[in-house]
Scaffold this motif. Structure first.
Motif: not given
Lengths: 483, 291
Positions: A311-336
């Motif tokens: 079991n190698e579980s989840i190896q890769t995943a997306w993060c948003i930087s704590s300094e990101c000015k537009n987290p909503e837009a960043a989330l939209k990219v990840i959502e897509k």
């Protein structure tokens, strides 16, 4: 008076210049984001032009202006960590080996807490939340995975199996594996090819209820797996696999691709690989002129009936930087990227139509330019991702590949069902552990490899490990973790 | 007496012959060891896909095709090749423009504080700050994602500077002094007298710089963000790692294509080396001599 005129002129000029500098910003009102992901994404091509086409596709789909940073996968973590330390953390970034790296990044306050953002996204909320919470730290979600947990099994070539009368089920016992694979000794075929990555030994340790590293046992107490009695049985079995000649004698220098090529070409009978790679064995053994189907061996049943796939579980995943000015837009990219079939397939596998491939009779055919850079059409996204249906795409795999992928889907499901344990120690629970986690891992890897190769006996190896354990004040680590 | 001398002479020449035979055998073996990997790269790059599968180590060609080279020449790797050539070419030029005058200045005994300068410069031979301070410096200079970030920080190598300086110190001062008497200033003396007399060392140092710029990898990954500015070394490593598919997603790239990119990576240095080889050894020997 002249001075006043001069000052006024300078002021007027600076005003005009500032207005001019606003003009492009107004014209280009798309949110600017930086995205960092290794080069086994962005259409899986190392050709910058092809990567640019994928970035453009993503920009158009999300309505943002993206600056893509695509380091080679071999140096990805170094690059990301240098950017973090240098204060250049990208707005959106992929993390690899999430289970070990995420706690460290969280301790450094690099990723943003995503619970509220995920809740605000209809598409992400609709996914099985257990994949998000698997990597949660103190109830906070910091990253968004984009495929099912990774599981490895043993793949055995069916032609060799039949030719040499190897009798192995999909869940044989450890003793059966040793005896049956031993039939290949002195045949010129490597019975079991193994890569140099020591973590893969956990597949065999699962059969004895052993776990390499610190883990939370069934009584809810953190213990060191290397010091548990079960580990001795597991190590003795690994040593026997090696001395009996079943395991490749040169495994310590074998790369993953070499190991796979041994099986593709029939030079080896079996190897250990991701369940999601089943279809590669079909297509690549054909390409090598040594076609054979492969049988998965999901686990080896140990003397006490224990066992589990790697079991190698989840190896890769997306993060948003704590300094990101537009987290909503960043989330939209990840959502897509995670939930949109066309974007997901294009980003993780197939690329962009007209650039990476053209469609002929409903089948995607790689362009010459893409092929020259090592690109090949792969359909792994169909079985790996959370997206249930890719039938909306204008291209579909051919009939043979479809059949292989259907089988692959079944193999993945069974692999998931029979997977062994994978543990993650939360960050911040023990400062001493956080400081020494990496060295503890490298210490047990070194000791296990020495024992398997026979440069030390099990007893000597365990003594060496204990010396290390005491040098990092291991007992204190366990005490802190159990507080 | 004569007979004894004659006997000694025969014995000596016998030992000499044995030594020469040993030398020839030993050096042949060393050459074979050096050539075998390069030969393997060449043979593999010219083989068909199916002949390179299964971790084979090809020494005898099984097939002959330029298919891999055609792939590479028509692929994105060529952009990496041109980037590498730009960095190595301009970098070597800039480095020589800095190293030669610095070496000349430090070779002048009348330079005030020469000892202090040399000590400060030598310190950098021993202590290396590592990648992080360099990254912060490059970022502060606004050079992140700029090919000049791979040139400017490495435009002066302490080792190269010291050998150039030592060589220039070995040139008799009277040459430079006579140039002054003829009306030359320091720059003219350097250009007209010292540089023409320093060709061996300059050839060696040029090669050193070129190879060091050409092979630079870590800094190219750390300082460059846009993959269209990656150098060939980065792309080659990317190709090797990506095809390993350790996470199960990579491409399957056969060894013949990887080796063809490697040949491309070796090519410029192999082309340049024969031109500077004549000066190379003498340059190194002379650079190590201090008057």
């Amino acid at each position: 008076m002249k001075l006043m005129r001069l000052v006024s002129l300078v002021l007027a000029l600076s005003l005009v210049l500032s207005c001019l500098s606003i003009v492009p910003a107004m014209a280009d009102d798309a949110v600017k984001l930086t995205i960092c992901s290794p080069d086994n994404t962005f259409g899986i091509s190392t050709d910058p032009e092809l990567q640019e086409a994928v970035t453009k596709m993503l920009e158009e789909a999300c309505g943002v202006d993206l600056e893509a940073i695509i380091p080679p996968i071999g140096s990805y973590n170094d690059k990301l960590e240098t950017m973090m330390a240098g204060g250049d953390i990208p707005d959106i970034f992929a993390i690899s080996q999430a289970m070990t790296r995420l706690p460290n990044y969280v301790a450094r306050e690099q990723p943003m807490v995503l619970n509220d953002l995920i809740a605000s996204s209809e598409a992400l909320s609709a996914l099985d939340q257990s994949y998000f919470t698997a990597l949660a730290i103190d109830g906070n979600i910091y990253c968004i995975p984009y495929y099912y947990p990774r599981v490895k099994c043993i793949f055995l070539r069916k032609d060799i199996k039949e030719q040499y009368g190897i009798q192995l089920s999909e869940t044989p016992t450890t003793a059966e594996f040793l005896t049956e694979m031993g039939k290949l000794k002195d045949t010129g075929i490597i019975p079991f090819s193994f890569p140099k990555w020591i973590d893969n030994f956990q597949y065999f340790l699962n059969s004895f209820g052993a776990y390499a590293g610190i883990y939370l046992n069934s009584e809810g107490k953190y213990v060191d797996g290397m010091q548990e009695p079960a580990m001795l049985d597991g190590l003795a079995y690994l040593r026997e696999l090696y001395t009996s000649g079943v395991m490749d004698q040169e495994f310590i220098t074998t790369e993953n691709n070499t190991m796979r090529e041994y099986v593709y070409t029939g030079k080896a009978a079996a190897d250990i690989d991701y369940v999601a790679n089943y279809s590669n064995y079909i297509s690549q053994s054909q390409a090598a002129g040594a076609y054979s189907d492969v049988q998965p061996i999901y686990l080896l049943t140990g003397p006490d009936g224990q066992g589990g796939g790697l079991n190698e579980s989840i190896q890769t995943a997306w993060c948003i930087s704590s300094e990101c000015k537009n987290p909503e837009a960043a989330l939209k990219v990840i959502e897509k990227l995670v939930t949109d079939p066309a974007i997901h397939a294009g980003f993780y596998n197939t690329g962009v139509e007209g650039v990476h491939y053209t469609i002929q009779d409903g089948i995607a055919v790689a362009t010459e330019k893409a092929t020259n850079s090592g690109y090949a059409i792969k359909y792994n996204y169909i079985t790996d991702s959370f997206i249930p249906d890719f039938s909306s795409l204008p291209y579909q795999p051919g009939e043979e590949m479809k059949k292989a992928l259907e089988l692959q889907r079944q193999i993945i499901d069974k692999g998931m069902e029979l997977r062994g344990p994978k543990q993650m120690i939360p960050a911040g629970k023990s400062e001493l552990y956080d400081e020494n986690a990496a060295s503890i891992t490298s210490a047990w890897k070194e000791v296990i490899s020495q024992i398997v190769l026979g440069s030390v006996t099990i007893e000597e190896g365990m003594n060496n490990y204990m010396n290390f354990w005491n040098s990092v004040d291991g007992d204190e680590i366990l005490k802190e973790l159990n507080q | 007496m004569m007979a004894v001398n004659h006997k000694n002479a025969i014995r000596q020449s016998g030992a000499r012959i044995a030594f020469r035979i040993f030398n020839v055998i030993f050096l042949t073996l060393v050459c074979v060891l050096v050539v075998i990997p390069i030969w393997n790269v060449l043979v593999t790059s010219l083989a068909e896909d199916k002949d390179v599968m299964g971790g084979v180590y090809l020494l005898i060609p099984r097939s002959f095709t330029f298919k891999s080279y055609m792939r590479v020449f028509n692929s994105g790797y060529m952009r990496g090749f041109w980037n590498s050539l730009y960095v190595a070419g301009i970098g070597t030029l800039v480095a020589m423009l800095i190293t030669v005058p610095c070496g000349f200045a430090l070779a002048q005994r009348r330079l005030i504080g020469r000892g202090v300068f040399m000590k400060l410069i030598s310190l950098t031979l021993v202590f290396d700050a590592g990648i992080m301070p360099l990254y912060v410096l490059i970022r502060t200079l606004g050079l992140i994602d700029n090919l000049w970030s791979l040139i400017l920080p490495f435009a002066l190598s302490t080792f190269n500077l010291i050998i150039v300086k030592n060589f220039m110190m070995s040139i008799p001062e009277s040459f430079v002094e006579s140039a002054w008497l003829d009306g030359c200033n320091d720059l003219l003396a350097l250009v007209r007298i010292v540089i023409p007399m320093s060709v061996p060392i300059l050839a060696a140092v040029t090669l050193f710089y070129f190879v060091s710029f050409w092979n630079r990898y870590t800094e190219a990954v750390m300082f460059i963000n846009n993959s269209s500015r990656y150098t060939l070394q980065v792309m080659l490593r990317a190709l090797i790692y990506q095809s390993d598919g350790s996470l199960g997603e990579g491409n399957i790239v056969y060894d013949n294509t990887k080796m063809a990119v490697m040949v491309l990576g070796m090519l410029p240095v192999m082309i340049i080396y024969p031109f500077v080889q004549r000066h190379f050894v003498s340059g190194l020997m002379l650079g190590g001599v201090k008057e």
